[in-house]
Design a protein around this motif. Structure first.
Motif, PDB file in Angstrom:
ATOM      1  N   MET A   1      -6.035   1.852  12.566  1.00  9.92           N
ATOM      2  CA  MET A   1      -5.845   1.739  11.136  1.00  9.92           C
ATOM      3  C   MET A   1      -7.075   1.052  10.541  1.00  9.92           C
ATOM      4  SD  MET A   1      -2.752  -0.081   8.984  1.00  9.92           S
ATOM      5  CE  MET A   1      -1.489   1.049   9.481  1.00  9.92           C
ATOM      6  N   THR A   2      -7.624   1.629   9.496  1.00  9.34           N
ATOM      7  CA  THR A   2      -8.814   1.056   8.875  1.00  9.34           C
ATOM      8  C   THR A   2      -8.440  -0.164   8.042  1.00  9.34           C
ATOM      9  OG1 THR A   2      -8.662   2.337   6.849  1.00  9.34           O
ATOM     10  CG2 THR A   2      -9.830   3.361   8.714  1.00  9.34           C
ATOM     11  N   LEU A   3      -9.439  -0.936   7.699  1.00 12.40           N
ATOM     12  CA  LEU A   3      -9.226  -2.121   6.873  1.00 12.40           C
ATOM     13  C   LEU A   3      -8.641  -1.733   5.516  1.00 12.40           C
ATOM     14  CD1 LEU A   3      -9.534  -5.153   6.638  1.00 12.40           C
ATOM     15  CD2 LEU A   3     -11.852  -4.789   5.829  1.00 12.40           C
ATOM     16  N   GLU A   4      -9.128  -0.647   4.944  1.00 11.01           N
ATOM     17  CA  GLU A   4      -8.614  -0.177   3.642  1.00 11.01           C
ATOM     18  C   GLU A   4      -7.143   0.192   3.749  1.00 11.01           C
ATOM     19  OE1 GLU A   4      -8.327   0.876  -0.312  1.00 11.01           O
ATOM     20  OE2 GLU A   4      -9.899  -0.250   0.708  1.00 11.01           O
ATOM     21  N   MET A   5      -6.754   0.852   4.817  1.00 13.24           N
ATOM     22  CA  MET A   5      -5.352   1.231   4.997  1.00 13.24           C
ATOM     23  C   MET A   5      -4.477  -0.007   5.171  1.00 13.24           C
ATOM     24  SD  MET A   5      -5.853   4.565   7.453  1.00 13.24           S
ATOM     25  CE  MET A   5      -4.122   4.834   7.744  1.00 13.24           C
ATOM     26  N   GLN A   6      -4.978  -1.006   5.868  1.00 11.40           N
ATOM     27  CA  GLN A   6      -4.231  -2.244   6.047  1.00 11.40           C
ATOM     28  C   GLN A   6      -4.042  -2.961   4.719  1.00 11.40           C
ATOM     29  OE1 GLN A   6      -6.589  -4.327   8.953  1.00 11.40           O
ATOM     30  NE2 GLN A   6      -5.365  -3.537  10.663  1.00 11.40           N
ATOM     31  N   ARG A   7      -5.094  -2.982   3.910  1.00  9.45           N
ATOM     32  CA  ARG A   7      -5.006  -3.636   2.603  1.00  9.45           C
ATOM     33  C   ARG A   7      -4.000  -2.930   1.713  1.00  9.45           C
ATOM     34  NH1 ARG A   7     -10.384  -4.161  -0.540  1.00  9.45           N
ATOM     35  NH2 ARG A   7      -9.868  -2.084  -1.192  1.00  9.45           N
ATOM     36  N   ARG A   8      -4.025  -1.589   1.707  1.00 10.61           N
ATOM     37  CA  ARG A   8      -3.062  -0.820   0.909  1.00 10.61           C
ATOM     38  C   ARG A   8      -1.639  -1.098   1.372  1.00 10.61           C
ATOM     39  NH1 ARG A   8      -3.764   3.921  -1.732  1.00 10.61           N
ATOM     40  NH2 ARG A   8      -5.806   4.233  -2.601  1.00 10.61           N
ATOM     41  N   SER A   9      -1.450  -1.176   2.676  1.00 11.24           N
ATOM     42  CA  SER A   9      -0.131  -1.446   3.228  1.00 11.24           C
ATOM     43  C   SER A   9       0.363  -2.825   2.793  1.00 11.24           C
ATOM     44  CB  SER A   9      -0.176  -1.349   4.748  1.00 11.24           C
ATOM     45  OG  SER A   9       1.071  -1.651   5.298  1.00 11.24           O
ATOM     46  N   CYS A  10      -0.518  -3.802   2.812  1.00  8.65           N
ATOM     47  CA  CYS A  10      -0.150  -5.151   2.375  1.00  8.65           C
ATOM     48  C   CYS A  10       0.221  -5.174   0.894  1.00  8.65           C
ATOM     49  CB  CYS A  10      -1.294  -6.124   2.631  1.00  8.65           C
ATOM     50  SG  CYS A  10      -1.524  -6.530   4.363  1.00  8.65           S
ATOM     51  N   THR A  13       3.620  -3.612   0.437  1.00  7.50           N
ATOM     52  CA  THR A  13       4.644  -4.561   0.879  1.00  7.50           C
ATOM     53  C   THR A  13       4.861  -5.635  -0.181  1.00  7.50           C
ATOM     54  OG1 THR A  13       4.074  -4.172   3.190  1.00  7.50           O
ATOM     55  CG2 THR A  13       5.268  -6.204   2.700  1.00  7.50           C
ATOM     56  N   GLU A  47      -8.537  -5.062  -5.944  1.00  7.25           N
ATOM     57  CA  GLU A  47      -7.168  -5.204  -5.455  1.00  7.25           C
ATOM     58  C   GLU A  47      -6.180  -5.224  -6.614  1.00  7.25           C
ATOM     59  OE1 GLU A  47      -7.763  -7.727  -1.354  1.00  7.25           O
ATOM     60  OE2 GLU A  47      -7.791  -8.823  -3.245  1.00  7.25           O
TER      61      GLU A  47
END
Length: 79
Positions: A1-10, A13, A47
């Protein structure tokens, strides 16, 4: 998972948590306005923009109002 995908997921949430927090309040938007200002001051501009877009897609009208406040703060930023 890329950093961008992790940020979007956060961020998604975070929106889900806002839905739980704001849904019980049926009148007035002061809580949403305060949270939007707090988040605007604490998150990076890119963000905030993503957060506003995710919130505006929410099925909870209080969270959509939170998004409107975020968009308002973003619109006041100097280009």
């Amino acid at each position: 998972m890329t950093l961008e995908m992790q940020r979007r997921s956060c961020l998604k949430t975070y929106i889900e948590q806002l839905e739980k927090d704001f849904a019980p309040f049926q009148s007035g938007f002061k809580k949403e306005e305060r949270r939007a200002l707090q988040d605007y001051q604490n998150y990076k501009p890119e963000e905030i923009e993503q957060l506003a877009h995710f919130a505006y897609q929410s099925g909870v009208y209080q969270v959509r109002m939170y998004a409107v406040f975020l968009f308002g703060y973003l619109s006041q930023k100097e280009a």
